[in-house]
Design an enzyme around this catalytic site. Structure first.
Site, PDB file in Angstrom:
ATOM      1  CG  HIS A  23     -51.978 -22.833 103.180  1.00 48.59           C
ATOM      2  ND1 HIS A  23     -50.970 -22.611 104.082  1.00 48.59           N
ATOM      3  CD2 HIS A  23     -52.763 -23.796 103.723  1.00 48.59           C
ATOM      4  CE1 HIS A  23     -51.124 -23.408 105.126  1.00 48.59           C
ATOM      5  NE2 HIS A  23     -52.210 -24.130 104.928  1.00 48.59           N
ATOM      6  CG  ASP A 131     -47.890 -21.183 103.228  1.00 46.30           C
ATOM      7  OD1 ASP A 131     -47.493 -21.796 104.248  1.00 46.30           O
ATOM      8  OD2 ASP A 131     -49.085 -21.056 102.924  1.00 46.30           O
TER       9      ASP A 131
END
Length: 189
Positions: A23, A131
């Protein structure tokens, strides 16, 4: 045009990945693309992951540029004895939902207060790229009054599995039960 005026004309994106290597890597690439298109970037990591960067790449590796900065927020977890290992996923997930909103909100306020100061050439924050696994950023964006874009750095198949899993649990389909050894042939209706 002086540097303060030039800075205030730039869009300032705060980019925050989930605290997991893939991520972080995907958000960092995305942040670099935004920077290349003229954005002032503040990239936010948890202290744990920020320290892993510094340990891996050297103490000055994240000094960055005047318009691409790295900031940290605490995750509220006790220091891990093994800095070379990934944090426990369940503890990190719990920390995301319970610990990260206040320090992230405080960071946004600090960045905007710094932009107002007379000596700073950093523009005020204009947007957040978060995110999708960091839902507290939605609350922070609403409270501060900033637009937010959720970025899911996973494959479409993974995203659909993540979104559909609660429905599968609700219907009793997942987790798979029974003594069957081959669940691949099981019909899901």
């Amino acid at each position: 045009m002086d540097s303060k005026a030039a800075a205030n004309n730039k869009l300032h994106a705060v980019c925050i990945p989930a605290p997991a290597q893939s991520h972080i890597k995907a958000m960092l690439k995305f942040s670099k693309l935004l920077h290349h298109r003229g954005f002032h970037i503040t990239f936010v990591n948890t202290e744990f992951n920020h320290n892993r960067f510094l340990k891996s790449l050297g103490p000055n590796s994240l000094d960055g540029l005047p318009d691409f900065r790295f900031e940290t927020i605490p995750d509220g977890l006790p220091p891990d004895s093994n800095q070379d290992a990934t944090q426990d996923t369940s503890l990190a997930s719990d920390a995301i939902s319970k610990n990260l909103l206040p320090p992230f909100r405080d960071l946004l306020i600090k960045l905007n207060d710094a932009a107002i100061s007379i000596n700073n050439v950093s523009p005020p924050v204009t947007c957040i790229f978060s995110d999708g696994f960091m839902p507290f950023t939605i609350t922070a964006a609403d409270e501060i009054g900033l637009p937010l874009v959720l970025f899911f750095p996973i494959s479409a198949g993974s995203f659909m599995g993540y979104k559909q899993y609660p429905t599968l649990v609700e219907k009793g389909i997942a987790p798979l039960k029974g003594s069957e050894t081959n669940h691949l042939n099981k019909l899901i209706a």
